[in-house]
Scaffold this motif. Structure first.
Motif, mmCIF file in Angstrom:
data_model
loop_
_atom_site.group_PDB
_atom_site.id
_atom_site.type_symbol
_atom_site.label_atom_id
_atom_site.label_comp_id
_atom_site.label_asym_id
_atom_site.label_seq_id
_atom_site.Cartn_x
_atom_site.Cartn_y
_atom_site.Cartn_z
ATOM 1 N N LYS A 101 18.607 33.016 -15.242
ATOM 2 C CA LYS A 101 17.484 32.279 -14.674
ATOM 3 C C LYS A 101 17.912 31.511 -13.436
ATOM 4 N N GLU A 102 19.126 30.911 -13.496
ATOM 5 C CA GLU A 102 19.628 30.164 -12.340
ATOM 6 C C GLU A 102 19.848 31.096 -11.152
ATOM 7 N N ARG A 103 20.403 32.283 -11.446
ATOM 8 C CA ARG A 103 20.619 33.252 -10.367
ATOM 9 C C ARG A 103 19.295 33.673 -9.742
ATOM 10 N N GLU A 104 18.281 33.871 -10.589
ATOM 11 C CA GLU A 104 16.972 34.282 -10.079
ATOM 12 C C GLU A 104 16.365 33.187 -9.205
ATOM 13 N N LEU A 105 16.556 31.916 -9.617
ATOM 14 C CA LEU A 105 16.031 30.806 -8.832
ATOM 15 C C LEU A 105 16.711 30.714 -7.475
ATOM 16 N N ASN A 106 17.985 31.107 -7.438
ATOM 17 C CA ASN A 106 18.764 30.988 -6.208
ATOM 18 C C ASN A 106 18.731 32.247 -5.340
ATOM 19 N N GLN A 107 17.980 33.262 -5.762
ATOM 20 C CA GLN A 107 17.935 34.496 -4.993
ATOM 21 C C GLN A 107 17.281 34.279 -3.633
ATOM 22 N N ILE A 108 17.658 35.141 -2.695
ATOM 23 C CA ILE A 108 17.160 35.039 -1.327
ATOM 24 C C ILE A 108 16.040 36.063 -1.125
ATOM 25 N N PRO A 109 14.792 35.616 -0.914
ATOM 26 C CA PRO A 109 13.700 36.572 -0.696
ATOM 27 C C PRO A 109 13.769 37.170 0.704
ATOM 28 N N VAL A 110 13.539 38.467 0.800
ATOM 29 C CA VAL A 110 13.535 39.156 2.087
ATOM 30 C C VAL A 110 12.203 39.889 2.225
ATOM 31 N N ALA A 144 22.226 35.304 -4.417
ATOM 32 C CA ALA A 144 22.612 34.185 -3.558
ATOM 33 C C ALA A 144 23.992 34.399 -2.955
ATOM 34 N N GLY A 145 24.210 33.827 -1.775
ATOM 35 C CA GLY A 145 25.517 33.926 -1.123
ATOM 36 C C GLY A 145 25.377 34.061 0.375
ATOM 37 N N LYS A 146 26.404 33.616 1.108
ATOM 38 C CA LYS A 146 26.369 33.624 2.569
ATOM 39 C C LYS A 146 26.216 35.036 3.124
ATOM 40 N N HIS A 147 26.911 36.000 2.532
ATOM 41 C CA HIS A 147 26.827 37.384 3.014
ATOM 42 C C HIS A 147 25.393 37.886 2.980
ATOM 43 N N ASN A 148 24.710 37.607 1.871
ATOM 44 C CA ASN A 148 23.332 38.071 1.758
ATOM 45 C C ASN A 148 22.363 37.259 2.610
ATOM 46 N N ASP A 187 23.537 44.874 -1.493
ATOM 47 C CA ASP A 187 23.554 43.529 -2.068
ATOM 48 C C ASP A 187 24.939 43.312 -2.651
ATOM 49 N N THR A 188 25.459 42.092 -2.538
ATOM 50 C CA THR A 188 26.795 41.836 -3.079
ATOM 51 C C THR A 188 26.834 42.028 -4.592
ATOM 52 N N TRP A 246 16.421 55.442 17.651
ATOM 53 C CA TRP A 246 17.686 54.722 17.563
ATOM 54 C C TRP A 246 17.928 54.309 16.104
ATOM 55 N N LEU A 247 19.122 54.561 15.636
ATOM 56 C CA LEU A 247 19.513 54.181 14.289
ATOM 57 C C LEU A 247 20.484 52.998 14.371
ATOM 58 N N PHE A 248 20.094 51.873 13.802
ATOM 59 C CA PHE A 248 20.938 50.681 13.811
ATOM 60 C C PHE A 248 21.770 50.633 12.522
ATOM 61 N N LEU A 249 23.075 50.618 12.693
ATOM 62 C CA LEU A 249 23.998 50.588 11.558
ATOM 63 C C LEU A 249 24.735 49.246 11.616
ATOM 64 N N ILE A 250 24.417 48.377 10.666
ATOM 65 C CA ILE A 250 24.806 46.970 10.797
ATOM 66 C C ILE A 250 25.680 46.510 9.639
ATOM 67 N N GLU A 251 26.828 45.946 9.986
ATOM 68 C CA GLU A 251 27.703 45.333 8.990
ATOM 69 C C GLU A 251 27.515 43.820 9.039
ATOM 70 N N ALA A 252 27.246 43.211 7.897
ATOM 71 C CA ALA A 252 27.162 41.747 7.808
ATOM 72 C C ALA A 252 28.535 41.227 7.405
ATOM 73 N N VAL A 253 29.080 40.321 8.195
ATOM 74 C CA VAL A 253 30.452 39.877 7.967
ATOM 75 C C VAL A 253 30.502 38.367 7.743
ATOM 76 N N THR A 254 31.033 37.973 6.583
ATOM 77 C CA THR A 254 31.269 36.559 6.309
ATOM 78 C C THR A 254 32.736 36.298 5.980
ATOM 79 N N SER A 255 33.498 37.348 5.738
ATOM 80 C CA SER A 255 34.934 37.176 5.495
ATOM 81 C C SER A 255 35.740 38.379 5.965
#
Length: 311
Positions: A145-154, A166-170, A195-196, A233-242
């Motif tokens: 439940k805590e994880r669901e509350l902290n999820q990031i809506p997109v 939840a998390g910086k990467h996401n 998703d991480t 155009w195809l955008f291929l994107i890496e999200a980097v936090t570490s």
């Protein structure tokens, strides 16, 4: 079945998340129950133990598992704190007024759990287990439940909302979809979003297949794939936090993976901020792009005499 495996089975049944019925957790539980390999669970007893001289010593002497002294903090943070939350153990039951970091800090089974443990492998096990869970609940469900509350809506282009763990990467991935795509990809169609916690959170298999992208090898895809059908155009994107920018090595891997995809390809590394970008700037491939979540209106071009465009 070994006592270690039985302890894991009990902890799982009590509603602990997987991380709290691993080997360290099970050994901690055995120590708190004072159960050795040949003991019966009906002989479990409540005793107060400290971490180093109590739990870790018991584990070493009775189960041959020796942990380094600096591991005591891992016992506290990754096992005992969660045991307290789940009402498996009481914290400082002999002296509740002890300061938080007292060297005399100790733990003991709760009376409720002791009664459940004593019924393990008897006909009363299921009944006593149910009574405990009905009264206390499952920590695994609380955490969920805590994880669901902290999820990031997109919010996707079609108005549909999906949720990232939840998390910086996401957070960066969500910004790619909601801020990068409208500015630089003509609000293109999302084809893939990892998703991480769940690698393949969103996959448009039909869209990927139409572009000649293998749909049975998602692990090779970057974090986010967006297609601008107007410009092809195809955008291929890496999200980097570490780690993990579009390095020369990664660029070659993606080029090989996408060899049957004939549309223009734009490789982007997305960072949360300039600080993180600077850590990786010497490992970013030429002829790729960089985007910063903290400065969404701007791009950094690693492609010499031309601005953004396909290879």
């Amino acid at each position: 079945m070994s006592k270690l495996k039985e302890a894991q089975e009990i902890l799982k049944a009590l509603g602990l998340p997987p991380a709290q019925y691993n080997e360290m957790a099970a050994l901690t539980f055995l120590a708190l129950c004072n159960i050795k390999e040949n003991d019966k669970w009906s002989n479990a007893k409540r005793q107060s133990l400290g971490v180093t001289k109590g739990i870790m010593t018991f584990v070493n002497e009775n189960y041959g598992k020796s942990y380094a002294p600096n591991t005591r903090e891992t016992f506290r943070r990754q096992v005992l704190h969660q045991f307290v939350q789940a009402r498996i153990v009481d914290y400082n039951p002999d002296n509740p007024k002890l300061p938080v970091n007292s060297p005399r800090a100790h733990y003991a089974l709760t009376a409720e759990v002791l009664e459940v443990v004593k019924t393990y492998k008897t006909r009363n096990w299921k009944k006593s287990l149910k009574n405990f869970i009905d009264t206390v609940g499952k920590l695994s469900e609380v955490y969920l439940k805590e994880r669901e509350l902290n999820q990031i809506p997109v919010t996707l282009q079609n108005g549909k909302t999906i949720k990232l763990s939840a998390g910086k990467h996401n957070e960066v991935q969500a910004a790619i979809v909601e801020q990068f795509a409208p500015r630089f990809a003509n609000g293109g169609t999302l084809l893939y979003l990892g998703d991480t916690a769940k690698k393949d959170l969103f996959v448009d298999e039909k869209g990927l297949k139409e572009l000649g992208i293998p749909i049975d090898q998602h692990s090779k895809l970057p974090d986010v794939v967006i297609y601008d059908s107007k410009r092809k155009w195809l955008f291929l994107i890496e999200a980097v936090t570490s780690h993990g920018p579009v390095s020369p090595k990664r660029l070659l891997e993606l080029e090989e993976f996408l060899k049957n995809c004939k549309v223009g390809k734009i490789y982007v590394t997305a960072f949360p901020d300039m600080t993180e970008f600077k850590k990786h700037s010497n490992n970013i491939a030429w002829e790729t792009e960089v985007w910063l979540m903290e400065a969404p209106d701007h791009m950094i071009h690693f492609n010499g005499d031309r601005f953004i465009g396909p290879r």
